[in-house]
Design a protein around this motif. Sequence first.
Motif, PDB file in Angstrom:
ATOM      1  N   LYS A 215      11.548  -5.272  -1.150  1.00  0.00           N
ATOM      2  CA  LYS A 215      12.809  -5.459  -1.949  1.00  0.00           C
ATOM      3  C   LYS A 215      13.959  -5.004  -1.100  1.00  0.00           C
ATOM      4  CE  LYS A 215      15.020  -5.851  -5.981  1.00  0.00           C
ATOM      5  NZ  LYS A 215      15.320  -4.753  -6.654  1.00  0.00           N
ATOM      6  N   GLN A 220      17.374 -11.157  -2.870  1.00  0.00           N
ATOM      7  CA  GLN A 220      17.114 -11.117  -4.546  1.00  0.00           C
ATOM      8  C   GLN A 220      15.572 -11.553  -4.796  1.00  0.00           C
ATOM      9  OE1 GLN A 220      19.431 -14.813  -4.631  1.00  0.00           O
ATOM     10  NE2 GLN A 220      18.004 -15.850  -5.708  1.00  0.00           N
ATOM     11  N   VAL A 221      15.344 -11.221  -6.054  1.00  0.00           N
ATOM     12  CA  VAL A 221      13.965 -11.436  -6.845  1.00  0.00           C
ATOM     13  C   VAL A 221      14.352 -12.300  -7.631  1.00  0.00           C
ATOM     14  CG1 VAL A 221      12.058 -10.736  -7.833  1.00  0.00           C
ATOM     15  CG2 VAL A 221      13.043  -9.257  -6.190  1.00  0.00           C
ATOM     16  N   GLN A 355       2.170  -4.073 -12.834  1.00  0.00           N
ATOM     17  CA  GLN A 355       3.297  -4.193 -13.646  1.00  0.00           C
ATOM     18  C   GLN A 355       4.336  -3.186 -13.569  1.00  0.00           C
ATOM     19  OE1 GLN A 355       3.509  -6.706 -17.196  1.00  0.00           O
ATOM     20  NE2 GLN A 355       1.302  -6.950 -16.984  1.00  0.00           N
ATOM     21  N   ASP A 356       3.754  -2.021 -13.718  1.00  0.00           N
ATOM     22  CA  ASP A 356       4.596  -0.851 -13.506  1.00  0.00           C
ATOM     23  C   ASP A 356       5.370  -0.969 -12.209  1.00  0.00           C
ATOM     24  OD1 ASP A 356       2.901   1.527 -15.586  1.00  0.00           O
ATOM     25  OD2 ASP A 356       4.494   0.091 -16.091  1.00  0.00           O
ATOM     26  N   THR A 359       8.051  -3.439 -11.869  1.00  0.00           N
ATOM     27  CA  THR A 359       9.225  -3.115 -12.289  1.00  0.00           C
ATOM     28  C   THR A 359       9.944  -2.036 -11.710  1.00  0.00           C
ATOM     29  OG1 THR A 359       7.887  -3.421 -14.474  1.00  0.00           O
ATOM     30  CG2 THR A 359       9.925  -2.443 -14.694  1.00  0.00           C
ATOM     31  N   GLU A 360       9.256  -1.072 -11.151  1.00  0.00           N
ATOM     32  CA  GLU A 360      10.021  -0.003 -10.379  1.00  0.00           C
ATOM     33  C   GLU A 360      10.657  -0.783  -9.092  1.00  0.00           C
ATOM     34  OE1 GLU A 360       7.078   3.695 -10.281  1.00  0.00           O
ATOM     35  OE2 GLU A 360       8.458   3.665  -8.685  1.00  0.00           O
ATOM     36  N   LEU A 362      11.577  -3.642  -8.866  1.00  0.00           N
ATOM     37  CA  LEU A 362      12.777  -4.658  -9.462  1.00  0.00           C
ATOM     38  C   LEU A 362      13.999  -3.688  -9.620  1.00  0.00           C
ATOM     39  CD1 LEU A 362      11.488  -7.053 -11.815  1.00  0.00           C
ATOM     40  CD2 LEU A 362      12.323  -7.393  -9.675  1.00  0.00           C
ATOM     41  N   GLN A 363      13.582  -2.323  -9.997  1.00  0.00           N
ATOM     42  CA  GLN A 363      14.841  -1.444 -10.401  1.00  0.00           C
ATOM     43  C   GLN A 363      15.474  -0.743  -9.134  1.00  0.00           C
ATOM     44  OE1 GLN A 363      16.714  -1.187 -12.488  1.00  0.00           O
ATOM     45  NE2 GLN A 363      16.038  -0.576 -14.720  1.00  0.00           N
ATOM     46  N   ASN A 364      14.652  -0.846  -8.302  1.00  0.00           N
ATOM     47  CA  ASN A 364      15.147  -0.198  -6.717  1.00  0.00           C
ATOM     48  C   ASN A 364      15.714  -0.935  -5.799  1.00  0.00           C
ATOM     49  OD1 ASN A 364      14.448   2.901  -7.077  1.00  0.00           O
ATOM     50  ND2 ASN A 364      12.478   2.089  -7.431  1.00  0.00           N
TER      51      ASN A 364
END
Lengths: 364, 263, 287
Positions: A215, A220-221, A355-356, A359-360, A362-364
């Motif tokens: 990431k 981008q994702v 999935q966790d 999500t992590e 994506l948030q970082n």
Amino acid sequence: MTDFIAGISAPRFLTFAATLALAAAAAALTSEPVLAQDELNALVWCDHTDPALIEPFEKANNVKVNLKEYEGTGAGLSIIDQSRPGDWDVLVIDGVDVQRAVDKDILAEIPADALPNADIFPDVRMEANNSRDGRIYAVTEKFGYNTVSYDKTKVDPADMKDMSKLWSEKYKGRIAVYDYYLPMIGLTGIDLGKATASLTDADMPAIKDKLLALKANAKQVSDVVSSQTALATGEVDIVFGGGEWLTAGLVKDKPNLDWTIPEQGAVRWAQSIGVMKDSTKKDLALKFVQYIVSPEGQARLATSSCYWAMPANAKAGEHLTDEQKAALRWNEQADYLKRTQLYPIPTAELDAKMQDAWTEMLQN
Amino acid sequence: MARNRLTNFVSSVYAVLIFGFIFLPVIMLVLFSFQDGRLPVSPFNGFSLQWYEAVFADRKLMSALLHSFLVATISSLVACLLGFFAAYGLARFKLPGSALQRGLLIAPMTVSYLIIALGLLSVLNVLGIGLSLWTVGIGHVVINLPLCFAIIYSSMGDQHINIERAARDLGASDIKVMALVTAPMLLPSLLASFFLSMTFSWDEFIIAFLLSRFDVTLPVEIWSLLRSGLNPKTNAIGSLVFLVSVVLLIVLELFLFGRTKKS
Amino acid sequence: MAHVSLEVAERRKAWSFVAPALVWTFVFFVAPFLFMAAMSLWEQQGGGIVRVWKLNNYIAFFEKDALFRGLTNSLEITAIVTVFSILLAYPLAWIIAERVPQKYQRTALILAILPFWTSYVVRSYSWLLVLSRNGVINQALLNLGVISEPLELASNRTATVIGFVHFFVMLLTLTIYANLVQLSPNYRRAAADLGANAFQTFWHVILPLTMPGIMTGAFLTFVLCIGDYVTPQILGGNNELVLPQIIMLQLGRRADFPMAAALSIILMLVVTAAYIACARWLKIERT
């Protein structure tokens, strides 16, 4: 604010409203003619909505096929959960999730002789996924790869043969990561030398670190649309997780786009199609499934408007032009199939962990 | 004097810049709807009407357009009617707990559309009611009713009471009073709320997305179209809707709004 | 023959007017909301929903950094968007109300909100193209020599904010204009009589009087912005997630309705807090 439209007289308004109402009524009445036709309801992926695919079947069987697209098996299954029995007749589902559907007992058994199993490429027959206890519940209809798509005028194609280059400084900020956690975690695992079929809880910390590093290196994702756009506009030069399905349709306008399978390998996706158990039109639904896996149907599905990819039925080759086969890399499939692995099939707990982690990331 | 000229100059520059900002994406959108090529991205290859042709030939897109129109019109009518009746009841009569009632009617305005959609989805699921344009319409009434109520209620001044009383003294029933006396007096707010409701409903995405099945509205169909990749066709339909709205506004301006004598 | 008193008959009539709207709101808003509140206390396990009353979802929200950050991201972005939108919209509303001749004001206002009628989704993708490395803005800036490398304007928070501000500048221009145009010219005359110059008049008289319009607009911006899924999803590049995106993620593959419900309730509570803060200006009063 209402002074804004002060000065309107009531008679004028009523005339206007009456005209509008008449127009609306006329439009509603003259629109869709009600035909006494059979209808088939299918819950599908976007490549099934191409009229070129559906209309021949509709005409041949005098039936109207209603299609609802969905993304993500969870979304599809929850749509089914929220429907009543008989609402759906046909289901398109991720090959690796057929067993989930079987667990929920929503798929009908398909007689073995109804399907051209012998014509399907052996590597994608996926009996373990599509059947249980010798009963067939779905059949593979299309497959492709999540691998590396890139702009060959901006990127050194030799580099793209080595997956680890995607983590290097050289391509920082020039990568789009495909927004689907399952294949991306599979690919990350492959880069770490782990097979997708043997991923466990213990592997997750290493995978999470790799994901975070990816990431940090990416611009981008993004989903299909945004990834395609980004590649086409030059916003990014590489889409990790892309494949032929991302670029084949663009090749005419953008011949600089290409894709490859790195030495480490890549992930293979496959979609299956099946008949719903509670369908009130099982025969018609089966006919539809048979049409889709027939050589002609397969050729149309392979080149359908949403995304292009390999048809499961080898005989579809007879209905594809040489140009189309070249875009699909028809002749290299044997090699590709050998070097790619299926999506991970995690348990519910591992899936939640994945999935966790995603999500992590994506948030970082 | 000089100060006035300076502020005028600054105002003009600012206005030009802001209008430029506001219209920038629209200009690009319209421009690339004429793109001669498969991608609505630069470079601009040349003018072509093929995408407009494609739009008109796309049966599903045209149906979606019609569906949007129907859902917007019907749900706005329902929202306006319910809002008008409720505003009348609360403004003209003394009811216990009227503040609470007003609060309740306004409450949906503070809730994000996503939540309203999810809530309705769960309830419809439990009740076994299937999804359709009707359920989308229900969702749209939920989001527009507070708006209609607020606008109409805030314009029901006491100065109208006497006229209504006079009408009633003359023997008119309540419904007649409402229809022939109150409504015409409130025409601007009724229209404003109808107009705003239609605007919100027309372009609303998330409720339409979650609460429809096969028949969808325009924003949802555009979203589906986009799933297969960026396409000048979506630019074309965006431009078409824009064009139709502009024409509609011009028509309204010329024939309906008319000459206003007061400010 | 039972005689109903006039008052009771009146009351009944009143209820019959208000009832339809109340019933609708209750059945299609309150009930679903209560159901969602209940569901947020259940859990999704395996394939189905376990109806045991637990606060697990809420606890998970506070424990899992990724989820909590969704809220902070939402609040940060919404705050930035609200401030910028007000700062940009107020002057425009003022210009239309004060500098544009009376008969053209309505036209000017309509012009300012015209882009509302292009599809929201298509417009967002247009922004993506405008802001991209090879998009109009970068090309213009490069050609003018202002920058030597393209700016990273797309698929990040900047793009999301720009997309939002674009929408809300139009909305706020409308609400602030409506407020400005209702102000009696007497206020200005009185201030002039008392010796105030233009700036003082604005700062001490006009601005406070337009606070209701500003606060209404700000609250509207807050609610719509914090709950929006489309703009961050298209323009944000998934470089960070806001709360609506996280809510939609729960629905995607896992179909975790209870978690989605819990996050929605949290979102609602935040908006309610904002409402209470702005309540002073948001009363609905009859003229």
